[in-house]
Design a protein around this motif. Structure first.
Motif, mmCIF file in Angstrom:
data_model
loop_
_atom_site.group_PDB
_atom_site.id
_atom_site.type_symbol
_atom_site.label_atom_id
_atom_site.label_comp_id
_atom_site.label_asym_id
_atom_site.label_seq_id
_atom_site.Cartn_x
_atom_site.Cartn_y
_atom_site.Cartn_z
ATOM 1 N N LEU A 70 4.604 -8.727 8.929
ATOM 2 C CA LEU A 70 4.889 -9.229 7.587
ATOM 3 C C LEU A 70 4.409 -8.195 6.588
ATOM 4 O O LEU A 70 3.212 -7.967 6.446
ATOM 5 N N SER A 71 5.337 -7.556 5.897
ATOM 6 C CA SER A 71 4.981 -6.555 4.895
ATOM 7 C C SER A 71 4.598 -7.244 3.593
ATOM 8 O O SER A 71 4.979 -8.392 3.332
ATOM 9 N N ALA A 72 3.845 -6.536 2.759
ATOM 10 C CA ALA A 72 3.404 -7.114 1.487
ATOM 11 C C ALA A 72 4.593 -7.501 0.619
ATOM 12 O O ALA A 72 4.571 -8.540 -0.055
ATOM 13 N N SER A 73 5.645 -6.698 0.643
ATOM 14 C CA SER A 73 6.804 -6.977 -0.202
ATOM 15 C C SER A 73 7.564 -8.232 0.249
ATOM 16 O O SER A 73 8.271 -8.847 -0.543
ATOM 17 N N ALA A 74 7.398 -8.607 1.511
ATOM 18 C CA ALA A 74 8.119 -9.766 2.041
ATOM 19 C C ALA A 74 7.357 -11.073 1.871
ATOM 20 O O ALA A 74 7.907 -12.141 2.150
#
Length: 219
Positions: free
Chosen positions: A107-111
């Motif tokens: 899970l990326s920060a942007s997601a």
């Protein structure tokens, strides 16, 4: 489970002190505790029910002497060890000592905003019709499981009324232990407070809980 987390109706802990609705954290480390718990949970190594059980199964003295997010971090350490994502010596040294194991997703920060807005669905189709309908009087089962359950102790063996039928949802009792989703019908059951707490309860007060079908019996 009948552990330190199931405090409803217990005495000697003092009053519940309310906090402002917009006050979510008391320190920056609590923000990081929430963030890392969400990020690691998104790897898919365990279910939300398993994470709840990891928290509630902490030793009682440790649970009761820990703050909210301390409990989250201690439970996360248990989950990481159980999933083989870290080793005990790495936790002891607070350092990575060997290459990480492959994970199915990250899970990326942007997601994060989209993921939180989307949430996760736990409703499931089932073939059997609902056993109960709105207005039915039911009694909750008297049960003392050693594993996870969402039926609190104070509401066991009590008579209430079905207020809402939610459809079938994943059963936490099995899902927490890797024993399958086993979806069942989920109901909102409303109780008179005096049914739960006796004559000392406030007159006119009612309490509603969400209860899976296996928790309920017809009166």
């Amino acid at each position: 489970m009948n552990g330190a987390a199931d405090l409803g109706g217990m005495m000697g802990f003092g009053p519940v002190i309310g906090e402002p609705e917009d006050e979510h954290f008391h320190a920056d480390w609590e923000r990081r505790a929430l963030a890392i718990t969400l990020a690691v949970g998104a790897l898919g190594g365990w279910t939300i029910d398993a994470s709840r059980h990891a928290r509630e199964s902490l030793p009682p003295a440790e649970y009761l002497s820990s703050t909210y997010y301390e409990i989250w971090i201690k439970a996360l350490e248990k989950l990481l060890l159980g999933a083989g994502l870290v080793d005990a010596d790495e936790l002891a040294q607070r350092s990575s000592l060997r290459p990480g194991v492959p994970v199915p997703r990250t899970l990326s920060a942007s997601a994060v905003p989209a993921a939180l807005a989307r949430g996760t669905r736990y409703d499931r189709p089932v073939d059997a019709p609902a056993r109960f309908a709105v207005g039915d009087r039911v009694r909750t089962r008297t049960m003392h499981p050693t594993g996870h359950t969402r039926l609190p102790r104070y509401a066991r063996g009590k008579v209430g009324v079905i207020e809402r039928v939610h459809g079938a949802h994943v059963l936490p009792d099995t899902n927490a232990h890797g024993a399958g989703e086993h979806p069942q019908w989920l109901y909102t059951v409303r109780f008179d407070a005096r049914e739960l707490w006796g004559d000392a309860a406030d007159a006119g007060l009612t309490i509603a809980i969400d209860a899976w079908e296996r928790y309920l019996e017809p009166t």
